[in-house]
Scaffold this active site. Structure first.
Site, PDB file in Angstrom:
ATOM      1  N   ASP A   1       0.807  -0.902  -0.165  1.00  0.00           N
ATOM      2  CA  ASP A   1       0.235   0.174   0.282  1.00  0.00           C
ATOM      3  C   ASP A   1       0.864   0.663  -0.100  1.00  0.00           C
ATOM      4  OD1 ASP A   1      -2.665   1.277   0.700  1.00  0.00           O
ATOM      5  OD2 ASP A   1      -3.501   0.241   1.982  1.00  0.00           O
TER       6      ASP A   1
ATOM      7  N   ASP B   1     -10.857   2.062  -2.858  1.00  0.00           N
ATOM      8  CA  ASP B   1     -11.738   1.366  -1.773  1.00  0.00           C
ATOM      9  C   ASP B   1     -13.086   1.280  -1.451  1.00  0.00           C
ATOM     10  OD1 ASP B   1      -9.105   1.322  -0.204  1.00  0.00           O
ATOM     11  OD2 ASP B   1      -9.033   3.318   0.716  1.00  0.00           O
TER      12      ASP B   1
HETATM   13  C1  GLA Z   1      -5.507   1.572   2.318  1.00  0.00           C
HETATM   14  C2  GLA Z   1      -6.541   0.182   1.230  1.00  0.00           C
HETATM   15  C3  GLA Z   1      -7.619  -0.167   2.153  1.00  0.00           C
HETATM   16  C4  GLA Z   1      -6.403  -0.572   3.081  1.00  0.00           C
HETATM   17  C5  GLA Z   1      -6.101   0.253   4.640  1.00  0.00           C
HETATM   18  C6  GLA Z   1      -5.339   0.316   5.311  1.00  0.00           C
HETATM   19  O1  GLA Z   1      -7.226   2.891   2.154  1.00  0.00           O
HETATM   20  O2  GLA Z   1      -6.848   1.357  -0.437  1.00  0.00           O
HETATM   21  O3  GLA Z   1      -7.164  -1.417   1.504  1.00  0.00           O
HETATM   22  O4  GLA Z   1      -5.396  -1.627   2.837  1.00  0.00           O
HETATM   23  O5  GLA Z   1      -5.451   1.445   3.341  1.00  0.00           O
HETATM   24  O6  GLA Z   1      -5.067   1.273   5.933  1.00  0.00           O
END
Ligand code: GLA
Length: 769
Positions: free
Chosen positions: A516, A586
């Protein structure tokens, strides 16, 4: 006489050079691209990009124009803005240049001569390299063109080398400059968005002047994606019409300029964003720019997408570096963790190291059905809680269990912990082993979330190394999600990032990493380098990221990666060389996802499009959607489950198990077949995808529709690319259809159903004739 040529062109890409006329022709499966030496060797001038042309044609064009490439300006400009393959800034040029360099004595323009060419054939590719040399200062710009057997994609990039004895400062350096034919009213289609709303298709009509799309954020960005289509007169549609498309393989700040020049020519040029960037090239240094691929088709947007998908499957996804941009840098003393023999979910053995560029290979394996804990547990992970989720995930047929954020020291919320990549002993007293063993015993592999380019100020790492983040002296360090960006351009920080993930992979049986990157860069400074070109961080960060991922993949073959950046903020062909899949958004509201996915599949293959089924009502939009609908939307790509399974009823779990089983049946066709976007929820009464196996024998239809109005039904769905004379049987029903019927009358999708948010999955098999 023509026939053998046609036959060869059907399967082989090739590059032709006519020595007398000094022309080059790149032949792809069905298209052609040509240019010529001009101005006594001082320029390479574009001649053609479009349908295939006879090899004799480029020299004939030159002969017809009296020995020079034809001049086709529509307007007199008082300038020399001719369509050159790569434009060094200097002379009477006022359009967007490809290259701008400063030399040690204060000269700031470049003049060059064509000095050498090399043509190499490797695996299924041919690559042409052309050297353009500035005879005074020794800057050598090598233009690279690569064509791939069986594809219409042309990949271009440039390599800059300093063969002089003084430093050269590069202020702008594009990967490629794509000239379009002289047509009127060009329509540009591109992808725009934001967090939770990525990859939506936007359109603009290009008039005189420039349109600049870019990211200045250090990542590819949610806002714009470095992909485009251009079609003249807005005449193309999903199924027909001429389309030129391009995609830049870069995961950092980028810029693409669409310019209808004063002379009346349209070009799309770009690469690294020159804003705030420069690179000081010392004698003997080389700078490899990222590939910018382009393709031409006369069969519409759908054909362009299918070409991108098939080419990426064969040559990009998880194949690593294609250009020599990253050099192997880390050796790992650690042994890869012991893990069971690798087999794909379909039972096929999994290849070890991915084949290199141009080498044929089996292609990426089918994506496993994944569970991700984020929406269920957020930061509140614990061994017991994760095991309970894992048990339910295994029960419904999940193959890969991924624990998301919250597992490491100090990570109770998003205010602390990033940077301290050791397991939180209060949540996992015996480390990750017991959980991983349980997950493996349940028949699943285990994956882990990391965000290694980041640090929370509340972390041991930051307390020990406050200078490891991007920052300017005497300026605020702007936080975003309570975190700062590590200066991965620094070799010591890059070493550290590699070591953290290498250790996790060596000590634990982790088979998947969700990587990420949750915030854009700000204050992109490196004070210790003041006076030594700290502006290079924009490029060096990403180059080091690529090198880290390449090294991790080499040290831990079999571990697969997902690229995530607060959802789909890092989706591009560069990261796809190092990641099997991308977290699309997300936003897991299935109705919103249909639109996001429609944009995503314009360029990225369905198998790379991670899509989860989550809870209803959706955590973010509050929308309630049927479980079946949520599944049918997620089945359009790589299926995942992201809901809180501990709250799903037995009935829901049983339905989920049935739908996952159905997905496993359609998975090879969805992930490896050809995608036809039959209808769009933004324009039609329903949205629909058809996936067709390569041999045309298996057909999968997914269709989704929203609230009905005025009691109106939906017309049957006309399918694509079937054999009109063949018969197709509905595998799950009794119905049989003629191909002609499905192509012209259509497949009834929802009968008289008035359901709001309805969906269907239909599988058809071609009957042997
Ligand atoms: C980001 C990702 C999510 C999750 C969060 C965790 O927002 O896109 O899918 O992994 O971080 O903090």
């Amino acid at each position: 006489m023509d026939e053998p040529v046609r036959e060869r062109r059907a399967s082989l890409a090739d590059i032709w050079h006519d020595q007398a006329a000094e022309t080059w022709l790149l032949e792809t499966r069905s298209a052609g691209y040509a240019f010529a030496l001009a101005d006594s060797g001082a320029a390479l001038r574009h001649l053609h990009w479009g349908p295939g042309m006879p090899t004799e044609m480029p020299p004939a064009l030159i002969a017809l124009a009296g020995g020079q490439p034809p001049r086709r300006e529509r307007y007199r400009t008082g300038a020399r803005e001719l369509p050159d393959e790569y434009v060094p800034w200097g002379g009477l040029r006022f359009d967007e240049p490809s290259l701008k360099a400063d030399y040690a004595d204060g000269t700031r323009s470049t003049e060059w001569r064509f000095t050498a060419q090399r043509l190499t054939r490797q695996g299924a590719t041919s690559t042409l390299e052309l050297d353009l040399t500035d005879p005074v200062y020794g800057l050598v710009t090598t233009l690279n063109y690569r064509v791939y057997d069986g594809f219409d994609v042309i990949e271009r990039w440039a390599v800059l080398g300093n063969r002089g004895d003084q430093p050269i400062v590069i202020r702008q350096a594009h990967s490629a400059n794509w000239w379009l034919p002289d047509r009127e009213r060009w329509r540009l289609r591109y992808l725009h968005g934001g967090w939770g709303a990525e990859t939506r298709v936007a359109e603009a009509t290009l008039g005189p002047g420039k349109l600049v799309l870019e990211s200045r954020r250090g990542t590819t960005s949610h806002q714009f994606n470095p992909w485009f289509t251009l079609d003249p007169g807005a005449r193309a549609d999903e199924d027909s019409g001429e389309v030129w498309s391009g995609a830049l393989a870069w995961s950092g700040s980028w810029k693409i300029v669409y310019e209808l020049t004063s002379a009346g020519h349209l070009h799309a040029c770009g690469g690294w964003n020159d804003f705030d960037w420069s690179s000081r090239l010392l004698p003997d240094d080389r700078l490899v720019l990222p590939p910018f691929a382009g393709l031409y088709t006369d069969a519409g947007f759908g054909a362009a997408s299918r070409e991108w998908h098939a080419w990426a499957r064969a040559h990009v996804i998880a194949r690593g570096d294609r250009t020599g941009m990253t050099e192997p840098r880390w050796r790992t003393a650690s042994r890869p963790a012991q893990r069971p023999p690798a087999v794909s979910p379909a039972g096929e053995p999994v290849d070890g190291a991915a084949p290199g560029p141009g080498e044929p290979g089996a292609g990426p394996r089918l994506r496993p059905v994944l569970y991700n804990s984020w929406e269920a547990t957020s930061f509140s992970v614990s061994q017991g809680g994760q095991e309970r989720l894992a048990e339910r995930a295994a029960q419904i047929g999940v193959e890969l269990f991924v624990m998301d954020d919250g597992w490491f020291r100090g990570r109770e919320n998003d205010h602390a912990g990033l940077g301290d990549w050791t397991v939180d002993a209060s949540k996992f007293p015996l480390g990750l082993d017991p959980l991983i063993e349980r997950v493996n015993a349940l028949g699943m592999s285990f994956g882990l979330w990391v965000e290694p380019e980041m640090v929370n100020p509340d972390s041991d790492l930051y307390r020990a190394h406050p200078d490891w983040v991007y920052h300017f002296a005497h300026r605020t360090r702007s936080q975003h999600r309570n975190q700062l960006v590590l200066n991965v351009a620094r070799p010591d920080v890059a070493d550290w990032v590699f070591a953290q993930v290498d250790r996790l992979l060596s000590e634990n049986n982790i088979e998947f990493i969700k990587w990420d990157m949750n915030r854009p860069f700000s204050e992109p400074g490196w004070p210790a380098e003041a006076g030594h070109n700290p502006e290079r961080i924009w490029v060096d960060h990403v180059r080091n990221l690529y090198a880290i991922l390449d090294a991790l993949r080499a040290a831990h073959p079999g571990v697969e990666f997902e690229s995530c950046s607060g959802g789909g903020g890092r989706a591009d062909l560069g990261i796809l060389g190092r990641a099997e899949q991308i977290w699309t958004s997300d936003n897991t509201d299935a109705w919103d996802r249909i639109v996001i996915q429609e944009g995503f599949t314009q360029v990225f293959a369905p198998q790379t499009m991670m899509a989860w089924v989550t809870d209803s009502p959706n955590w973010w939009t509050g929308r309630r959607l049927p479980l079946r609908f949520r599944f049918h939307v997620a089945m359009a790509g790589a299926l995942g489950i992201g809901g809180d399974l501990s709250r799903w009823t037995e009935r829901e779990l049983a339905e989920a198990a049935e739908l996952i089983a159905a997905y496993k049946l359609i998975r090879p066709v969805v992930q490896r077949g050809r995608l036809y976007r039959l209808a769009s929820v933004t324009a039609d009464s329903c949205g629909a995808h058809e996936y067709l196996s390569d041999d045309g024998a298996q057909v999968v239809i997914l269709a989704w529709w929203g609230p009905s109005s005025c009691g109106g039904g939906r017309p049957p769905l006309r399918l694509a690319a079937l054999d009109p004379r063949a018969r197709y049987a509905d595998v799950d029903g009794r119905q049989q259809y003629w191909g002609a019927e499905l192509l012209h009358e259509g497949l009834p999708v929802n009968g008289a159903s008035q359901d709001d948010f309805g969906s269907t999955l239909v599988r058809l098999a071609r009957r042997p004739s």
